[in-house]
Write a protein that holds these residues in place. Structure first.
Motif, PDB file in Angstrom:
ATOM      1  N   ALA A   1       0.598   0.629  -4.724  1.00 36.30           N
ATOM      2  CA  ALA A   1       1.035  -0.304  -3.678  1.00 36.30           C
ATOM      3  C   ALA A   1       0.388  -1.669  -3.843  1.00 36.30           C
ATOM      4  CB  ALA A   1       0.727   0.270  -2.295  1.00 36.30           C
ATOM      5  N   GLN A   2      -0.735  -1.717  -4.542  1.00 35.76           N
ATOM      6  CA  GLN A   2      -1.442  -2.974  -4.761  1.00 35.76           C
ATOM      7  C   GLN A   2      -2.050  -2.943  -6.153  1.00 35.76           C
ATOM      8  OE1 GLN A   2      -4.299  -3.773  -1.707  1.00 35.76           O
ATOM      9  NE2 GLN A   2      -5.066  -5.667  -2.639  1.00 35.76           N
ATOM     10  N   SER A   3      -2.117  -4.089  -6.811  1.00 34.19           N
ATOM     11  CA  SER A   3      -2.711  -4.143  -8.139  1.00 34.19           C
ATOM     12  C   SER A   3      -4.214  -3.888  -8.055  1.00 34.19           C
ATOM     13  CB  SER A   3      -2.438  -5.510  -8.782  1.00 34.19           C
ATOM     14  OG  SER A   3      -2.964  -6.559  -7.970  1.00 34.19           O
ATOM     15  N   GLY A   4      -4.780  -3.550  -9.192  1.00 35.45           N
ATOM     16  CA  GLY A   4      -6.190  -3.185  -9.210  1.00 35.45           C
ATOM     17  C   GLY A   4      -6.359  -1.707  -8.882  1.00 35.45           C
TER      18      GLY A   4
ATOM     19  N   TYR B   1      -1.359  -3.126 -12.910  1.00 32.27           N
ATOM     20  CA  TYR B   1      -0.304  -4.058 -13.310  1.00 32.27           C
ATOM     21  C   TYR B   1      -0.726  -5.464 -12.876  1.00 32.27           C
ATOM     22  CZ  TYR B   1       0.902  -3.293  -8.396  1.00 32.27           C
ATOM     23  OH  TYR B   1       0.854  -3.182  -7.035  1.00 32.27           O
ATOM     24  N   PRO B   2      -0.052  -6.534 -13.387  1.00 26.87           N
ATOM     25  CA  PRO B   2      -0.417  -7.902 -12.992  1.00 26.87           C
ATOM     26  C   PRO B   2      -0.198  -8.138 -11.497  1.00 26.87           C
ATOM     27  CG  PRO B   2       0.936  -7.912 -14.976  1.00 26.87           C
ATOM     28  CD  PRO B   2       0.959  -6.510 -14.448  1.00 26.87           C
ATOM     29  N   SER B   3      -1.056  -8.902 -10.905  1.00 27.91           N
ATOM     30  CA  SER B   3      -1.004  -9.133  -9.455  1.00 27.91           C
ATOM     31  C   SER B   3       0.275  -9.848  -9.027  1.00 27.91           C
ATOM     32  CB  SER B   3      -2.230  -9.944  -9.007  1.00 27.91           C
ATOM     33  OG  SER B   3      -2.284 -11.197  -9.696  1.00 27.91           O
ATOM     34  N   GLU B   4       0.947 -10.539  -9.962  1.00 29.64           N
ATOM     35  CA  GLU B   4       2.206 -11.208  -9.615  1.00 29.64           C
ATOM     36  C   GLU B   4       3.274 -10.222  -9.157  1.00 29.64           C
ATOM     37  OE1 GLU B   4       0.539 -11.584 -12.371  1.00 29.64           O
ATOM     38  OE2 GLU B   4      -0.074 -13.697 -12.463  1.00 29.64           O
ATOM     39  N   LEU B   5       3.119  -8.947  -9.511  1.00 27.68           N
ATOM     40  CA  LEU B   5       4.110  -7.927  -9.146  1.00 27.68           C
ATOM     41  C   LEU B   5       3.734  -7.189  -7.865  1.00 27.68           C
ATOM     42  CD1 LEU B   5       4.823  -6.457 -12.710  1.00 27.68           C
ATOM     43  CD2 LEU B   5       6.191  -8.113 -11.416  1.00 27.68           C
ATOM     44  N   ASP B   6       2.711  -7.643  -7.166  1.00 32.61           N
ATOM     45  CA  ASP B   6       2.284  -6.981  -5.930  1.00 32.61           C
ATOM     46  C   ASP B   6       3.403  -6.839  -4.898  1.00 32.61           C
ATOM     47  OD1 ASP B   6      -0.244  -6.130  -6.434  1.00 32.61           O
ATOM     48  OD2 ASP B   6      -1.252  -7.898  -5.623  1.00 32.61           O
ATOM     49  N   PRO B   7       4.144  -7.913  -4.559  1.00 27.82           N
ATOM     50  CA  PRO B   7       5.170  -7.764  -3.519  1.00 27.82           C
ATOM     51  C   PRO B   7       6.240  -6.716  -3.863  1.00 27.82           C
ATOM     52  CG  PRO B   7       4.719 -10.092  -3.915  1.00 27.82           C
ATOM     53  CD  PRO B   7       4.031  -9.326  -4.990  1.00 27.82           C
ATOM     54  N   LEU B   8       6.707  -6.705  -5.119  1.00 30.04           N
ATOM     55  CA  LEU B   8       7.720  -5.737  -5.529  1.00 30.04           C
ATOM     56  C   LEU B   8       7.187  -4.314  -5.440  1.00 30.04           C
ATOM     57  CD1 LEU B   8       9.475  -7.374  -8.627  1.00 30.04           C
ATOM     58  CD2 LEU B   8      10.511  -6.800  -6.427  1.00 30.04           C
ATOM     59  N   ASN B   9       5.955  -4.100  -5.891  1.00 30.74           N
ATOM     60  CA  ASN B   9       5.400  -2.751  -5.876  1.00 30.74           C
ATOM     61  C   ASN B   9       5.100  -2.266  -4.464  1.00 30.74           C
ATOM     62  OD1 ASN B   9       4.805  -1.356  -8.614  1.00 30.74           O
ATOM     63  ND2 ASN B   9       4.416  -3.534  -8.982  1.00 30.74           N
ATOM     64  N   LEU B  10       4.691  -3.166  -3.593  1.00 29.64           N
ATOM     65  CA  LEU B  10       4.493  -2.773  -2.200  1.00 29.64           C
ATOM     66  C   LEU B  10       5.816  -2.341  -1.588  1.00 29.64           C
ATOM     67  CD1 LEU B  10       2.709  -2.475   0.284  1.00 29.64           C
ATOM     68  CD2 LEU B  10       3.118  -4.899   0.787  1.00 29.64           C
ATOM     69  N   ALA B  11       6.891  -3.075  -1.885  1.00 25.96           N
ATOM     70  CA  ALA B  11       8.209  -2.710  -1.357  1.00 25.96           C
ATOM     71  C   ALA B  11       8.650  -1.349  -1.895  1.00 25.96           C
ATOM     72  CB  ALA B  11       9.237  -3.784  -1.721  1.00 25.96           C
ATOM     73  N   VAL B  12       8.435  -1.094  -3.196  1.00 24.44           N
ATOM     74  CA  VAL B  12       8.800   0.201  -3.786  1.00 24.44           C
ATOM     75  C   VAL B  12       7.995   1.327  -3.137  1.00 24.44           C
ATOM     76  CG1 VAL B  12       8.787   1.579  -5.897  1.00 24.44           C
ATOM     77  CG2 VAL B  12       9.547  -0.797  -5.979  1.00 24.44           C
TER      78      VAL B  12
END
Length: 559
Positions: A62-65, A456-467
């Protein structure tokens, strides 16, 4: 098993101990209906355990890191989720619905080899225990595909993985052989090949694929186990070939996709015909499609390996073969859409799930084109685009068909009816959650997010949170299903013998059926889907039992 089968191996007299009621589900029971329910309940439990692992992974992603599990723990959860879900997809419909319904649909008393049938189920619990024990030995670090060299260097959980999957492959081969013999030799009088229900045709084609190709996965894992002992099948430094494993593995594992999906297609067409109250459109073309997929399934495996380093001259032939297999798949869609057209649609829960199979797999098929074509596959390989595509085909196609079959056969299996409002709530909740989750998952894949990695790169945080949020929404939908099934099985209203007014043989006996399915052997006199045809009957039941019903070849062949 010892009393019913093992004693005769030593010349001793066998005996049968059939327990009544719920106790029979915990014994070596040779009744195909009991075995079907044993398979179904077992794999539904495995399905929910694997789903819980998916929720764990989406919570981490849901969040990077790193949130709360390490890279190794994530790899173990991902590998265990993958192999458990593959086991569910391979065996839940075939072992559960197939075992229960196929003998009834062809007018047989049981499967051709009842004791072998019981054995194939009782080999499954040790497989499940073996896989579920892998976290205690370090976890499945190599993922469900078990690629070397990591699988050779991994912890000792790899041994449990190898033994479990080889055993599971044995159950698949034995079950496939049983289905083939049953469908060829156990059909009721008058049930010619042209009158077989389409689900039986799907099971027939699927069983041939399982019988012919399952050895590939077992052979690959056996070679991995030998490499761990010092052999060198996959070590190039000692004369081995690193790509050999991938070729052997995918030679089974792509046909395995059709082992998963063809029964789902058969169920979807079966239910669409009954709930549209129309003859199945293009029946013979649908049968030809199943046989065409059977023929082509073994020549498309290397599209999984376009980026593996295999010779470039193989790219073109495998691209073309992969595109060709979409032609018989299209015939199945043609049959479904033609049956729906101008039908009197009865939108009960089984029909809703069957219609979703067609929609979902169409989405998965479109995205599959990009993975079959070399230029786009090179960009998308090993990204979440592949994960989304795979889930659209297997979950969207086969698992939705599994739920359609559960809602369809629940009154037949239990003699009780479920709450229809809760069933429809489950459908819409699951359908919306599924499409939200896996449609969105294509987007990080297009942006290059690698699968099977905990960060994954932090730039993809919003998409992964939505998924992840959509995934949690999807996971919650199954709570409705569990409550509805458990409560209805215990306290649901008594069901009619044929609540769907269907024509096929399984609905022409009581719910649940008696031990040998029919009071007298049926005689088939018409097609299974001749709705609206004046005077048409699928089968009649003579006044007195006829001799040789238990499986004389003359009953079904050549008529």
């Amino acid at each position: 098993m010892w009393g019913q089968w093992g004693r005769e191996w030593f010349g001793l007299k066998t005996y049968t101990r059939q327990l009544p009621g719920w106790q029979r589900y915990f014994t070596f029971n040779t009744d195909h209906k009991v075995i079907g329910i044993q398979y179904l309940v077992t794999f539904m439990v495995v399905f929910f355990l694997a789903g819980a692992l998916a929720m764990l992974m989406r919570l981490e992603l849901a969040q990077s890191g790193h949130q709360f599990i390490s890279n190794g723990q994530y790899n173990g959860a991902m590998g265990l989720h993958g192999i458990l879900m593959v086991a569910v997809a391979v065996a839940a419909v075939i072992g559960g619905i197939g075992n229960y319904a196929v003998p009834l649909m062809i007018g047989a008393q049981d499967m051709a080899f009842p004791r072998l049938n019981a054995l194939t189920f009782w080999l499954v619990p040790p497989v499940a225990v073996g896989l579920l024990a892998t976290p205690f030995l370090g976890g499945i670090e190599h993922g469900w595909t078990a690629y070397p060299p990591l699988a050779i260097r991994a912890n000792s959980a790899q041994i449990l993985f190898d033994l479990s999957i080889i055993t599971f492959g044995l159950t698949s081969i034995l079950g496939a052989l049983n289905f083939i013999v049953t469908i060829i030799y156990m059909r009721a009088p008058g049930l010619s090949w042209g009158r077989l229900p389409i689900f039986v045709w799907a099971m027939f084609a699927t069983s041939w694929i399982a019988l012919l190709y399952t050895q590939g996965f077992a052979a690959a894992l056996l070679l991995v186990a030998l490499d761990r002992l010092g052999f060198s099948f996959f070590n190039s430094a000692n004369g081995g070939d690193p790509l050999l494993y991938q070729h052997v593995f995918w030679f089974y594992s792509h046909p395995a996709v059709y082992i998963m999906v063809l029964p789902g297609f058969g169920l979807a067409l079966e239910l669409i015909a009954h709930f549209s109250r129309k003859p199945l459109f293009a029946y013979r073309y649908a049968v030809a499609a199943f046989l065409g997929i059977l023929g082509l399934s073994g020549v498309v495996w290397a599209h999984h390996m376009f980026t593996s380093g295999m010779p470039n001259y193989l790219h073109g032939p495998f691209l073309v073969a992969t595109e060709l297999i979409s032609i018989p798949t299209g015939l199945i869609f043609l049959s479904a859409l033609g049956t729906i057209w101008l039908g009197r649609l009865w939108l009960k829960p089984p029909m809703l799930f069957a219609l979703a199979v067609i929609f979902n797999f169409a989405c998965g098929g479109v995205t599959g084109i990009f993975l079959a074509d070399v230029p786009t596959d090179i960009h998308l390989q090993d990204t979440y685009f592949v994960v989304a595509h795979f889930h659209y085909t297997i979950v969207g196609g086969e698992i939705f068909a599994l739920f359609a079959a559960i809602y369809y056969y629940f009154p037949k299996m239990t003699g009780r009816m479920y709450n229809e409002r809760l069933a429809k709530l489950h459908f819409w909740w699951m359908f919306i959650g599924f499409n939200a989750t896996f449609f969105l998952m294509h987007l990080p894949g297009i942006k290059g997010m690698n699968r099977r990695i905990a960060d994954y790169p932090s730039e993809l945080d919003p998409l992964n949170l939505a998924v992840s949020l959509a995934g949690f929404f999807l996971g919650a939908s199954f709570l409705v299903f569990i409550w509805n099934m458990v409560y209805s099985w215990v306290r649901g209203p008594v069901a009619e013998a044929n609540p769907w007014q269907a024509r096929t043989l399984e609905w022409q006996t009581s719910s649940p059926p008696p031990h040998e399915n029919f009071p007298v052997p049926p005689v088939v006199s018409g097609g299974p889907y001749d709705y609206g045809v004046p005077g048409s009957k699928h089968a009649t039941f003579p006044a007195a039992p006829s001799a040789g019903f238990a499986g004389a070849p003359a009953g079904g062949g050549g008529q």
